[in-house]
Design a protein around this motif. Structure first.
Motif, PDB file in Angstrom:
ATOM      1  N   GLY A 180     -11.637 -10.271   2.734  1.00  0.00           N
ATOM      2  CA  GLY A 180     -10.911  -9.052   3.480  1.00  0.00           C
ATOM      3  C   GLY A 180     -10.549  -7.913   2.563  1.00  0.00           C
ATOM      4  O   GLY A 180     -10.159  -6.885   2.702  1.00  0.00           O
ATOM      5  N   ARG A 181     -10.534  -8.163   1.222  1.00  0.00           N
ATOM      6  CA  ARG A 181     -10.284  -7.223   0.210  1.00  0.00           C
ATOM      7  C   ARG A 181     -11.260  -7.116  -0.920  1.00  0.00           C
ATOM      8  O   ARG A 181     -11.997  -7.833  -1.234  1.00  0.00           O
ATOM      9  CB  ARG A 181      -8.966  -7.642  -0.451  1.00  0.00           C
TER      10      ARG A 181
ATOM     11  N   HIS B 219      -7.416   0.612 -15.539  1.00  0.00           N
ATOM     12  CA  HIS B 219      -7.235   1.609 -14.512  1.00  0.00           C
ATOM     13  C   HIS B 219      -6.100   1.161 -13.633  1.00  0.00           C
ATOM     14  O   HIS B 219      -5.391   2.015 -13.242  1.00  0.00           O
ATOM     15  CB  HIS B 219      -8.438   2.219 -13.906  1.00  0.00           C
ATOM     16  N   GLU B 220      -6.435   0.213 -12.838  1.00  0.00           N
ATOM     17  CA  GLU B 220      -5.615  -0.167 -11.729  1.00  0.00           C
ATOM     18  C   GLU B 220      -4.274  -0.621 -12.267  1.00  0.00           C
ATOM     19  O   GLU B 220      -3.090  -0.235 -11.443  1.00  0.00           O
ATOM     20  CB  GLU B 220      -6.375  -1.466 -11.010  1.00  0.00           C
ATOM     21  N   THR B 221      -4.053  -1.154 -13.396  1.00  0.00           N
ATOM     22  CA  THR B 221      -2.622  -1.394 -13.901  1.00  0.00           C
ATOM     23  C   THR B 221      -1.829  -0.106 -13.966  1.00  0.00           C
ATOM     24  O   THR B 221      -0.498  -0.190 -13.706  1.00  0.00           O
ATOM     25  CB  THR B 221      -2.897  -2.143 -15.098  1.00  0.00           C
TER      26      THR B 221
ATOM     27  N   GLU C 149       1.580 -15.495  -8.607  1.00  0.00           N
ATOM     28  CA  GLU C 149       0.461 -16.599  -8.554  1.00  0.00           C
ATOM     29  C   GLU C 149      -0.796 -15.724  -8.686  1.00  0.00           C
ATOM     30  O   GLU C 149      -1.145 -14.908  -7.938  1.00  0.00           O
ATOM     31  CB  GLU C 149       0.482 -17.303  -7.076  1.00  0.00           C
ATOM     32  N   SER C 150      -1.621 -16.322  -9.615  1.00  0.00           N
ATOM     33  CA  SER C 150      -2.803 -15.545  -9.944  1.00  0.00           C
ATOM     34  C   SER C 150      -3.906 -15.609  -9.170  1.00  0.00           C
ATOM     35  O   SER C 150      -3.848 -16.438  -8.033  1.00  0.00           O
ATOM     36  CB  SER C 150      -3.152 -16.253 -11.600  1.00  0.00           C
ATOM     37  N   TYR C 151      -4.930 -14.801  -9.169  1.00  0.00           N
ATOM     38  CA  TYR C 151      -5.887 -14.546  -8.009  1.00  0.00           C
ATOM     39  C   TYR C 151      -6.771 -15.887  -8.529  1.00  0.00           C
ATOM     40  O   TYR C 151      -7.326 -16.226  -9.552  1.00  0.00           O
ATOM     41  CB  TYR C 151      -6.790 -13.593  -8.371  1.00  0.00           C
TER      42      TYR C 151
ATOM     43  N   ARG D 297      -8.088  -6.151  -5.333  1.00  0.00           N
ATOM     44  CA  ARG D 297      -7.437  -7.411  -5.770  1.00  0.00           C
ATOM     45  C   ARG D 297      -6.962  -7.253  -7.274  1.00  0.00           C
ATOM     46  O   ARG D 297      -5.881  -8.007  -7.359  1.00  0.00           O
ATOM     47  CB  ARG D 297      -8.571  -8.798  -5.775  1.00  0.00           C
ATOM     48  N   ILE D 298      -7.349  -6.582  -8.064  1.00  0.00           N
ATOM     49  CA  ILE D 298      -7.238  -6.357  -9.303  1.00  0.00           C
ATOM     50  C   ILE D 298      -5.755  -5.653  -9.231  1.00  0.00           C
ATOM     51  O   ILE D 298      -4.679  -5.833  -9.995  1.00  0.00           O
ATOM     52  CB  ILE D 298      -8.081  -5.594 -10.048  1.00  0.00           C
TER      53      ILE D 298
END
Length: 322
Positions: free
Chosen positions: A291-292, A205-207, A316-318, A297-298
């Motif tokens: 803070g998020r 969904h976020e993508t 850079e990955s989470y 973040r996704i």
């Protein structure tokens, strides 16, 4: 409310421009403009009028089957297509070096986060985890040496095997033996499979909020009937969203027998179990990390991929704090 999880048998209908959900003869009303994603976890009924309402308001409907697996979705018309991004995404995937750079970073993020999960409990007195932690650190050095995605996924698989072997050291209730997916054979395997599907659904969904093409992936092979890019981006988030939540529920005694039904070596979540797990997952999704929320973040993870392929900034990955 970004995502609405419907975990009981229900009927979805439209009343003018409002979404109504009927459970056992009782109706709950939801302002459709405040919802962007409905996840149906149990059998539900709806009509074309409801789908038109969702389409007009850019609401996605994701559907799970009886066994707890994502099976499809009603998709609103794409809001921001970009030919340039799709061309650059395809170009990046066709460039073996560029593709491997992103694939390695995805695996590195996943590896960092599963290691961080074990370190979290090691710092709280679980010294028995030292063996897994030491061996995982050794294996992580092999990520950069991988020449292709098959080798890379082999390293990732070995890391997860070590990681899962440490679960029983965190809490005896997490001792689930061998990882069995389809179908899961015990409550912990069942929770892992179900929550991984929830993570995948939210990542998908976020993508969709970005310009990326869901079928063009870097780590997983593009396939039919699945968003392989969402499989990629799920990897760094499954440890922090699904696994840490399972640890929390096990250690706090939140899991109950009526959450599961077991027969003939198959373990599935009951309606009660799906409801409680979905409630806990929705809370976890909105928890803040530096803070998020994890949801944000996704979304930012997908944006980082888009920025990389456009040459704006290197991906850079989470990685959660260990």
């Amino acid at each position: 409310m970004e995502t609405l999880f419907v975990s009981r048998e229900a009927r979805l209908k439209r009343r003018e421009n409002t979404l109504a959900i009927v459970f056992n003869g009782k109706t709950k009303w939801f302002p459709v403009e405040k919802i962007r994603h409905i996840v149906l976890l149990s059998e539900s009924n709806m009509n074309s009028s409801l789908l038109c309402l969702c389409g007009a308001n850019s609401v996605r409907i994701s559907v799970f089957d009886y066994y707890g697996y994502f099976k499809g979705a009603f998709e609103p018309v794409g809001q921001n297509p970009s030919g340039r991004v799709k061309l650059e995404q395809a170009r990046t995937i066709l460039d073996a070096r560029e593709k491997m750079l992103i694939a390695k970073e995805i695996v590195l993020g996943a590896a960092h986060n599963i290691l961080a999960n074990l370190l979290y409990y090691r710092y709280r007195g679980k010294k028995e985890l030292d063996t897994q932690i030491k061996e995982m650190r050794r294996l992580m050095s092999h990520i950069d040496k991988a020449d292709d995605t098959a080798t890379l996924m082999g390293v990732e698989g070995n890391l997860r095997q070590l990681y899962y072997s440490g679960w029983k050291l965190i809490d005896p209730k997490l001792d689930f033996g061998k990882r069995i997916r389809r179908p899961p054979n015990n409550p912990v395997n069942c929770l892992i499979s179900f929550m991984n599907q929830l993570v995948y659904t939210v990542v998908r969904h976020e993508t969709f909020k970005t310009h990326l093409d869901e079928t063009l992936s870097f780590l997983h092979s593009p396939g039919t009937g699945r968003s392989s890019l969402s499989l990629d981006l799920s990897e760094p988030f499954k440890p922090v969203l699904a696994d840490m939540l399972i640890f929390r529920m096990a250690r706090k005694g939140m899991m109950h027998e009526n959450w599961f039904q077991e027969h003939d070596g198959v373990c599935l979540l009951t309606e009660t179990g799906r409801r409680h797990v979905a409630e806990q997952f929705s809370v976890r999704l909105e928890e803040m990390s530096d803070g998020r929320s994890y949801r944000e973040r996704i979304y930012r993870e997908a944006l980082k991929i888009e920025r990389h392929i456009l040459g704006v900034a290197e991906y850079e990955s989470y990685k959660r704090k260990a």
